[in-house]
Design a protein around this motif. Structure first.
Motif, PDB file in Angstrom:
ATOM      1  N   TRP A  46       0.900  -1.206  -0.070  1.00 31.08           N
ATOM      2  CA  TRP A  46      -0.034   0.054   0.073  1.00 31.08           C
ATOM      3  C   TRP A  46       0.701   1.154   0.073  1.00 31.08           C
ATOM      4  O   TRP A  46       0.481   2.215  -0.463  1.00 31.08           O
ATOM      5  CB  TRP A  46      -0.878   0.019   1.095  1.00 31.08           C
ATOM      6  CG  TRP A  46      -0.297   0.002   2.678  1.00 31.08           C
ATOM      7  CD1 TRP A  46       0.075  -1.322   3.308  1.00 31.08           C
ATOM      8  CD2 TRP A  46       0.238   1.081   3.291  1.00 31.08           C
ATOM      9  NE1 TRP A  46       0.544  -0.735   4.549  1.00 31.08           N
ATOM     10  CE2 TRP A  46       0.851   0.466   4.393  1.00 31.08           C
ATOM     11  CE3 TRP A  46       0.274   2.384   2.936  1.00 31.08           C
ATOM     12  CZ2 TRP A  46       1.423   1.260   5.500  1.00 31.08           C
ATOM     13  CZ3 TRP A  46       0.770   3.250   3.840  1.00 31.08           C
ATOM     14  CH2 TRP A  46       1.431   2.696   5.340  1.00 31.08           C
ATOM     15  N   ASP A  47       2.130   1.224   0.466  1.00 31.91           N
ATOM     16  CA  ASP A  47       2.904   2.315   0.553  1.00 31.91           C
ATOM     17  C   ASP A  47       4.036   2.655  -0.715  1.00 31.91           C
ATOM     18  O   ASP A  47       4.610   3.479  -0.588  1.00 31.91           O
ATOM     19  CB  ASP A  47       3.856   2.145   1.670  1.00 31.91           C
ATOM     20  CG  ASP A  47       4.587   1.010   1.859  1.00 31.91           C
ATOM     21  OD1 ASP A  47       4.520  -0.027   0.884  1.00 31.91           O
ATOM     22  OD2 ASP A  47       5.676   1.071   2.794  1.00 31.91           O
ATOM     23  N   GLN A  48       3.596   1.776  -1.696  1.00 29.15           N
ATOM     24  CA  GLN A  48       4.412   1.777  -2.970  1.00 29.15           C
ATOM     25  C   GLN A  48       3.438   2.358  -3.973  1.00 29.15           C
ATOM     26  O   GLN A  48       2.370   2.088  -4.287  1.00 29.15           O
ATOM     27  CB  GLN A  48       4.841   0.567  -3.375  1.00 29.15           C
ATOM     28  CG  GLN A  48       5.936  -0.251  -2.192  1.00 29.15           C
ATOM     29  CD  GLN A  48       6.125  -1.509  -2.753  1.00 29.15           C
ATOM     30  OE1 GLN A  48       6.262  -2.012  -3.973  1.00 29.15           O
ATOM     31  NE2 GLN A  48       6.031  -2.513  -1.695  1.00 29.15           N
ATOM     32  N   LYS A  49       3.861   2.919  -4.928  1.00 30.14           N
ATOM     33  CA  LYS A  49       3.364   3.418  -6.296  1.00 30.14           C
ATOM     34  C   LYS A  49       2.607   2.211  -7.002  1.00 30.14           C
ATOM     35  O   LYS A  49       3.328   1.170  -6.937  1.00 30.14           O
ATOM     36  CB  LYS A  49       4.320   4.098  -7.208  1.00 30.14           C
ATOM     37  CG  LYS A  49       3.644   4.709  -8.504  1.00 30.14           C
ATOM     38  CD  LYS A  49       4.676   5.387  -9.366  1.00 30.14           C
ATOM     39  CE  LYS A  49       4.048   6.209 -10.568  1.00 30.14           C
ATOM     40  NZ  LYS A  49       3.317   5.383 -11.309  1.00 30.14           N
ATOM     41  N   ALA A  89      -4.182   4.954   4.404  1.00 31.44           N
ATOM     42  CA  ALA A  89      -4.736   5.880   3.105  1.00 31.44           C
ATOM     43  C   ALA A  89      -3.968   7.230   3.341  1.00 31.44           C
ATOM     44  O   ALA A  89      -3.630   7.596   2.218  1.00 31.44           O
ATOM     45  CB  ALA A  89      -6.155   5.934   3.278  1.00 31.44           C
ATOM     46  N   LEU A  90      -3.966   7.806   4.515  1.00 32.07           N
ATOM     47  CA  LEU A  90      -3.536   9.082   4.877  1.00 32.07           C
ATOM     48  C   LEU A  90      -2.042   9.005   4.782  1.00 32.07           C
ATOM     49  O   LEU A  90      -1.392   9.964   4.311  1.00 32.07           O
ATOM     50  CB  LEU A  90      -4.091   9.895   6.084  1.00 32.07           C
ATOM     51  CG  LEU A  90      -3.634  11.298   6.047  1.00 32.07           C
ATOM     52  CD1 LEU A  90      -4.054  12.221   5.203  1.00 32.07           C
ATOM     53  CD2 LEU A  90      -3.982  11.720   7.678  1.00 32.07           C
ATOM     54  N   ILE A  91      -1.494   8.151   5.441  1.00 32.71           N
ATOM     55  CA  ILE A  91       0.049   7.845   5.188  1.00 32.71           C
ATOM     56  C   ILE A  91       0.617   7.880   3.790  1.00 32.71           C
ATOM     57  O   ILE A  91       1.434   8.385   3.486  1.00 32.71           O
ATOM     58  CB  ILE A  91       0.443   6.668   6.154  1.00 32.71           C
ATOM     59  CG1 ILE A  91      -0.108   7.092   7.556  1.00 32.71           C
ATOM     60  CG2 ILE A  91       1.954   6.447   5.989  1.00 32.71           C
ATOM     61  CD1 ILE A  91       0.017   5.879   8.529  1.00 32.71           C
ATOM     62  N   ALA A  92      -0.165   6.803   3.192  1.00 28.11           N
ATOM     63  CA  ALA A  92       0.213   6.601   1.810  1.00 28.11           C
ATOM     64  C   ALA A  92       0.057   7.879   1.037  1.00 28.11           C
ATOM     65  O   ALA A  92       1.168   8.340   0.143  1.00 28.11           O
ATOM     66  CB  ALA A  92      -0.957   5.782   0.898  1.00 28.11           C
ATOM     67  N   SER A  93      -0.746   8.859   1.268  1.00 29.66           N
ATOM     68  CA  SER A  93      -1.130   9.988   0.460  1.00 29.66           C
ATOM     69  C   SER A  93       0.021  11.109   1.117  1.00 29.66           C
ATOM     70  O   SER A  93       0.817  11.673   0.219  1.00 29.66           O
ATOM     71  CB  SER A  93      -2.432  10.654   0.894  1.00 29.66           C
ATOM     72  OG  SER A  93      -2.478  11.828   0.201  1.00 29.66           O
ATOM     73  N   THR A  94       0.073  11.219   2.265  1.00 34.86           N
ATOM     74  CA  THR A  94       1.077  12.394   2.757  1.00 34.86           C
ATOM     75  C   THR A  94       2.656  11.848   2.648  1.00 34.86           C
ATOM     76  O   THR A  94       3.575  12.600   2.206  1.00 34.86           O
ATOM     77  CB  THR A  94       0.815  12.730   4.135  1.00 34.86           C
ATOM     78  OG1 THR A  94       0.734  11.659   5.017  1.00 34.86           O
ATOM     79  CG2 THR A  94      -0.634  13.419   4.197  1.00 34.86           C
ATOM     80  N   ASP A  95       3.108  10.689   3.207  1.00 37.65           N
ATOM     81  CA  ASP A  95       4.526  10.406   3.357  1.00 37.65           C
ATOM     82  C   ASP A  95       5.050   9.580   2.063  1.00 37.65           C
ATOM     83  O   ASP A  95       5.963   9.675   1.888  1.00 37.65           O
ATOM     84  CB  ASP A  95       4.507   9.305   4.476  1.00 37.65           C
ATOM     85  CG  ASP A  95       4.276   9.799   5.948  1.00 37.65           C
ATOM     86  OD1 ASP A  95       4.053  11.088   5.698  1.00 37.65           O
ATOM     87  OD2 ASP A  95       4.073   9.291   6.822  1.00 37.65           O
TER      88      ASP A  95
END
Length: 160
Positions: A46-49, A89-95
């Motif tokens: 989830w944290d990857q493009k 979801a927010l972490i993926a967007s911001t970080d």
């Protein structure tokens, strides 16, 4: 505040389909198959493009016209724009600078697709539903999204 909410219950490893549930005043009014698998494959991506759809809470802010987008990727019936507001979801967007989250349709898998012919295909991190389902969501939610926003909760189902 909208009377509608959307819950998306996804398979933990994302290889199997989950379910999208539309609720009005807390009661289920529609549900259908949904897939939250990105092009990065199984596991925690989830944290990857182009990884799996991040869990957490989103706000559905508007209906997108997809008539000028690739039909095989998005389908002809539009899409729901999602803005991350909490959780992964927010972490993926911001970080991790992920963006462009949608609920959309698109062409099903062909005869050589790894999930099988006619199955929902992986995306670049969105939630895929069938073209028929996105059309039903449009009928249910278009007016709502024109006047309000809708809370979307995405989470994984534990295996039994």
């Amino acid at each position: 505040m909208s009377d509608y909410t959307i819950e998306v219950k996804l398979d933990e490893n994302r290889s199997e389909s989950g379910i999208i549930v539309i609720k009005k005043n807390g009661k289920s009014v529609f549900n259908a198959e949904a897939l939250g698998r990105g092009n990065k494959g199984n596991g925690i991506t989830w944290d990857q493009k182009d990884g799996n759809t991040p869990t957490g809470t989103y706000t559905a802010t508007r209906w997108e016209d997809t008539s000028n987008w690739p039909m095989s990727s998005y389908g002809p019936n539009g899409a729901i724009r999602l803005v991350p507001s909490s959780g992964n979801a927010l972490i993926a967007s911001t970080d991790h600078k992920r963006s462009g989250f949608l609920i959309h349709g698109g062409a099903p898998g062909g005869k050589d697709y790894w999930r099988g012919e006619g199955e929902l295909r992986a995306t670049q991190g969105c939630i895929r539903v069938s073209n028929e389902t996105i059309n039903k969501l449009k009928k249910l939610l278009l007016d709502e999204l024109n006047s309000s926003s809708v809370t979307v909760k995405v989470y994984t189902m534990e295996k039994k």
